[in-house]
Design a protein around this motif. Structure first.
Motif, PDB file in Angstrom:
ATOM      1  N   LYS A   1       0.828  -1.215   0.000  1.00  9.99           N
ATOM      2  CA  LYS A   1       0.000   0.000   0.000  1.00  9.99           C
ATOM      3  C   LYS A   1       0.856   1.255   0.000  1.00  9.99           C
ATOM      4  O   LYS A   1       0.490   2.253  -0.617  1.00  9.99           O
ATOM      5  CB  LYS A   1      -0.917   0.001   1.224  1.00  9.99           C
ATOM      6  N   LYS A   2       1.981   1.206   0.692  1.00 12.48           N
ATOM      7  CA  LYS A   2       2.862   2.375   0.768  1.00 12.48           C
ATOM      8  C   LYS A   2       3.888   2.402  -0.361  1.00 12.48           C
ATOM      9  O   LYS A   2       4.740   3.283  -0.395  1.00 12.48           O
ATOM     10  CB  LYS A   2       3.597   2.389   2.111  1.00 12.48           C
ATOM     11  N   GLN A   3       3.798   1.434  -1.259  1.00 14.75           N
ATOM     12  CA  GLN A   3       4.706   1.300  -2.400  1.00 14.75           C
ATOM     13  C   GLN A   3       6.170   1.265  -1.964  1.00 14.75           C
ATOM     14  O   GLN A   3       7.032   1.898  -2.547  1.00 14.75           O
ATOM     15  CB  GLN A   3       4.467   2.408  -3.416  1.00 14.75           C
ATOM     16  N   LYS A   4       6.415   0.486  -0.921  1.00 14.02           N
ATOM     17  CA  LYS A   4       7.777   0.289  -0.432  1.00 14.02           C
ATOM     18  C   LYS A   4       8.328  -1.002  -1.034  1.00 14.02           C
ATOM     19  O   LYS A   4       7.576  -1.828  -1.545  1.00 14.02           O
ATOM     20  CB  LYS A   4       7.779   0.191   1.096  1.00 14.02           C
ATOM     21  N   PRO A   5       9.632  -1.199  -0.933  1.00 14.12           N
ATOM     22  CA  PRO A   5      10.206  -2.463  -1.426  1.00 14.12           C
ATOM     23  C   PRO A   5       9.583  -3.653  -0.697  1.00 14.12           C
ATOM     24  O   PRO A   5       9.312  -3.576   0.505  1.00 14.12           O
ATOM     25  CB  PRO A   5      11.691  -2.336  -1.089  1.00 14.12           C
TER      26      PRO A   5
END
Length: 176
Positions: A150-154
């Motif tokens: 959701k947070k577009q993190k790795p």
């Protein structure tokens, strides 16, 4: 015998067949040169031939590598048919093992994606399949993976979840 008469006596394989055979041996030599050291150690070959195969692997210039591969093919042609067949059987066995392992990894990737998408319902299936799995740890990894997405993190948690599934798969008897 006049030029009109034909001699039905067999003269041996045709030139085309000889070329096909030579091409097959060359491809076998190329396959042997691509093997890792562990795979190469399983191949039943003479030590001098193994030395030449290792030498071929060390050559990176295309023309020189092809020339060395042709030399390995020449050495292979000197072997008996049974010896060449034994080499091919080991190579085929390794290839089949690779495909089985690759298919298992794809199934685990699909399972990971399903866990992340479906959550607890898919987790119940995983626990049924892998009874020694830690439900709370897997649930935490699923939540972290969803948060990261959701947070577009790795996808660190997603990778960790896959690692854990792979470990569970390896620990389970009869799973490979």
């Amino acid at each position: 015998m006049s030029p009109d008469q034909t001699d039905d006596e067999f003269d041996g394989p045709s030139r085309s067949q000889l070329r096909r055979d030579a091409s097959a041996i060359f491809k076998l030599a190329e396959s042997l040169a691509k093997l890792t050291e562990a795979q190469l150690s399983r191949i039943p070959l003479e030590p001098d031939l193994l030395v030449e195969i290792r030498r071929t692997r060390g050559i990176h210039q295309p023309i020189a590598r092809k020339r060395e591969t042709q030399y390995v093919a020449k050495l292979l042609r000197r072997l008996e048919v049974e010896e060449i067949d034994a080499v091919r059987r080991v190579l085929d066995s390794d290839r089949q093992q690779f495909h089985r392992e690759n298919a298992a990894l794809h199934q685990l990737e699909d399972l990971r994606d399903r866990l992340i998408a479906e959550g607890d319902s898919a987790l119940d299936d995983v626990i049924a399949e892998y009874p020694n799995a830690d439900r709370s740890h897997l649930r935490d990894l699923i939540r972290q993976a969803n948060t990261e997405a959701k947070k577009q993190k790795p996808p660190k948690a997603s990778r960790e979840l896959f690692r854990r599934l792979r470990e569970l798969h390896a620990e389970t008897p009869g799973s490979g």
